[in-house]
Scaffold this motif. Structure first.
Motif, PDB file in Angstrom:
ATOM      1  N   MET A 100       0.834  -1.204   0.000  1.00 48.39           N
ATOM      2  CA  MET A 100       0.000   0.000   0.000  1.00 48.39           C
ATOM      3  C   MET A 100       0.869   1.256   0.000  1.00 48.39           C
ATOM      4  SD  MET A 100      -3.155   1.029   2.551  1.00 48.39           S
ATOM      5  CE  MET A 100      -2.122   1.381   3.979  1.00 48.39           C
ATOM      6  N   ASP A 101       1.971   1.215   0.751  1.00 46.12           N
ATOM      7  CA  ASP A 101       2.906   2.337   0.776  1.00 46.12           C
ATOM      8  C   ASP A 101       3.423   2.675  -0.622  1.00 46.12           C
ATOM      9  OD1 ASP A 101       2.960   3.238   3.368  1.00 46.12           O
ATOM     10  OD2 ASP A 101       4.777   2.177   3.939  1.00 46.12           O
ATOM     11  N   GLU A 120       8.268   2.332   5.492  1.00 48.23           N
ATOM     12  CA  GLU A 120       9.287   1.341   5.140  1.00 48.23           C
ATOM     13  C   GLU A 120      10.401   1.277   6.184  1.00 48.23           C
ATOM     14  OE1 GLU A 120      12.038   0.082   1.274  1.00 48.23           O
ATOM     15  OE2 GLU A 120      11.130   2.072   1.379  1.00 48.23           O
ATOM     16  N   GLY A 121      10.654   0.077   6.689  1.00 50.49           N
ATOM     17  CA  GLY A 121      11.683  -0.145   7.698  1.00 50.49           C
ATOM     18  C   GLY A 121      11.148  -0.158   9.117  1.00 50.49           C
ATOM     19  N   GLU A 122       9.939   0.379   9.320  1.00 49.30           N
ATOM     20  CA  GLU A 122       9.385   0.500  10.671  1.00 49.30           C
ATOM     21  C   GLU A 122       8.113  -0.328  10.859  1.00 49.30           C
ATOM     22  OE1 GLU A 122       9.439   4.634  12.117  1.00 49.30           O
ATOM     23  OE2 GLU A 122      10.544   5.126  10.304  1.00 49.30           O
ATOM     24  N   ARG A 318      13.821   3.535   6.305  1.00 48.58           N
ATOM     25  CA  ARG A 318      14.443   3.218   5.013  1.00 48.58           C
ATOM     26  C   ARG A 318      13.949   4.129   3.897  1.00 48.58           C
ATOM     27  NH1 ARG A 318      13.552  -2.627   3.521  1.00 48.58           N
ATOM     28  NH2 ARG A 318      14.976  -2.038   1.824  1.00 48.58           N
ATOM     29  N   GLY A 319      12.758   4.657   4.025  1.00 48.32           N
ATOM     30  CA  GLY A 319      12.239   5.560   3.004  1.00 48.32           C
ATOM     31  C   GLY A 319      12.591   7.001   3.314  1.00 48.32           C
ATOM     32  N   LYS A 342      18.615  -5.764   7.336  1.00 46.83           N
ATOM     33  CA  LYS A 342      17.916  -5.928   8.618  1.00 46.83           C
ATOM     34  C   LYS A 342      16.412  -5.725   8.459  1.00 46.83           C
ATOM     35  CE  LYS A 342      22.020  -4.258  11.044  1.00 46.83           C
ATOM     36  NZ  LYS A 342      22.593  -3.255  11.960  1.00 46.83           N
ATOM     37  N   ASN A 343      15.937  -5.842   7.238  1.00 43.65           N
ATOM     38  CA  ASN A 343      14.525  -5.653   6.906  1.00 43.65           C
ATOM     39  C   ASN A 343      13.635  -6.479   7.833  1.00 43.65           C
ATOM     40  OD1 ASN A 343      11.974  -5.718   5.735  1.00 43.65           O
ATOM     41  ND2 ASN A 343      12.764  -5.698   3.659  1.00 43.65           N
ATOM     42  N   PRO A 344      12.735  -5.849   8.573  1.00 41.41           N
ATOM     43  CA  PRO A 344      11.884  -6.594   9.524  1.00 41.41           C
ATOM     44  C   PRO A 344      10.924  -7.561   8.839  1.00 41.41           C
ATOM     45  CG  PRO A 344      11.177  -4.302   9.344  1.00 41.41           C
ATOM     46  CD  PRO A 344      12.479  -4.397   8.628  1.00 41.41           C
TER      47      PRO A 344
END
Length: 426
Positions: A100-101, A120-122, A318-319, A342-344
């Motif tokens: 969606m982002d 992104e990233g969170e 990340r964004g 380290k992508n969750p």
């Protein structure tokens, strides 16, 4: 009591002491007869003069249970692993949020919506913390908590209606995109001014305490927001009034373009805790199981003790900060690539694969189906009419005051005279 005048050997200034002086039995002692000068703490005296150097302290450790390879640390004590159904819900929610982002970010670049902020990233901070709370707990978001709403049942259609500000937008088109809010999901509408939500959350928590209704408030903010005066006021009120509130800091490394090492010299945001008498926990924000477990324990703490807690999630944005930002101007490509590993989302996927709950084929199918559904929803939301312009005058006063009625009448006349510039069906 009579007193004797004593000459200070260094400055030659007279000091007054009582005749009967207290004799120290050791170099450090606690005088129980003295008032508690430091808040609720008992004062300790010493005859050794030292300057306390904060750099001598160790940094607060980061709680982690799931490494970058998706391996669970089996030596960790009392770790709760959600059931398979909830694990899959967590993962699918993160993927849905990510897809969606991308769609809404690109739509802003095409000029179809005016503004957007990605998550992104969170994703793990949002989804993991939401999973560890109860649905009745009241949420105060900042502007990167879409995942919390998503996990609570806020549908993609409702997200897109808000971003387009169309007739089905629950905010009636009055807010900027990504300023979500939902009474159903117990999520207070986001506002643009930085940090205003922190003291508001403390006020709500205090009312919950007075009502004894078994609810707590959870307020999200970035580490940059902690530099605002509102944050310190909120910490102090929460501590002294003993409110059941969890302060969730998304320490993602940057306050827009300012890196964390230029924002503060202390040990992150948890270092504020001892100063205000607030309990703290620091967690790996890219480890969704660590976030989940820490939130479960944090909620139990604030409800059992009726006291606040600062929850610092160490993560990485990340964004770009928003569609108004270009993060390549202030951080390197190497830095971003380092954090990509380290992508969750990838970390949880690897864990699910080890449990035989997910595989690459499942992943491709889910991502494809999700994108297709979101595109359909996006198309429908983009074609809906805008709310009636008169809506902007309502919902503040119980009865519309005369000055607003005059403004509404004036605008109506303006629209009639310039109807070619304001098509009613737009």
């Amino acid at each position: 009591m009579a007193s004797v005048r004593h000459q200070c050997s260094q400055h030659g200034q007279p000091n007054v002491f009582p005749k009967k002086c207290i004799k120290f039995k050791s170099s450090t002692s606690t005088n129980l007869e003295q008032p508690k000068h430091i808040g609720i703490k008992q004062v300790t005296y010493t005859n050794k003069l030292d300057i306390f150097e904060p750099s001598s302290l160790k940094t607060t450790p980061i709680f982690r249970v799931l490494d970058c390879a998706g391996e669970l640390n089996k030596s960790a004590e009392a770790i709760i692993v959600p059931n398979n159904e909830e694990l899959l819900k967590m993962y699918k929610s993160m993927v849905l949020l990510s897809v969606m982002d991308k769609l809404l970010y690109e739509s802003q670049r095409q000029g179809r919506i005016s503004f957007y902020m990605t998550n992104e990233g969170e994703e793990a901070v949002q989804i993991g913390s939401a999973a560890g709370l109860l649905s009745d707990d009241l949420i105060y978001g900042q502007y990167r908590e879409a995942g919390v709403l998503l996990y609570r049942g806020f549908t993609p259609e409702r997200f897109m209606n808000q971003c387009f500000g169309n007739i089905d937008d629950e905010g009636k088109g009055r807010q900027m995109p990504v300023h979500y809010g939902s009474k159903t999901e117990n999520f207070v509408t986001i506002s643009s001014p930085l940090t205003t939500q922190l003291p508001q959350a403390v006020g709500s928590a205090y009312s919950f305490k007075r009502l004894n209704n078994g609810r707590c408030t959870v307020v999200y903010f970035g580490e940059g927001a902690a530099s605002e005066g509102d944050a310190h006021a909120a910490f102090n009120f929460a501590a002294t009034l003993e409110c059941p509130v969890i302060f969730v800091c998304r320490n993602n490394g940057y306050a827009i373009s300012t890196p964390a090492n230029e924002q503060f010299r202390g040990d992150g945001i948890v270092s504020h805790g001892p100063g205000y008498g607030i309990a703290t926990v620091r967690v790996d924000g890219n480890d969704i199981l660590a976030v989940y477990n820490a939130m479960v324990k944090a909620r139990q703490y604030v409800m059992t003790n009726t006291r606040p807690l600062i929850f610092e999630a160490m993560t990485y944005r990340r964004g770009h900060h928003s569609t108004s930002d270009d993060s390549t101007a202030y951080r390197s490509k190497d830095e971003m690539e380092q954090w990509a590993s380290k992508n969750p989302i990838r970390r949880l996927k690897l864990f699910l694969e080890k449990k035989n709950l997910w595989n690459d084929q499942d992943d491709l199918k889910y991502a494809s189906d999700t994108k297709k559904k979101l595109m359909q929803t996006f198309t429908i939301a983009s074609k809906k009419k805008k709310p009636d312009w008169r809506q902007m005058f309502y919902d503040v006063y119980d009865e519309l005051p005369e000055h607003l009625m005059e403004q509404m009448k004036g605008l109506e006349e303006h629209l009639k005279q310039n109807s070619q510039h304001y098509p009613e069906n737009d």
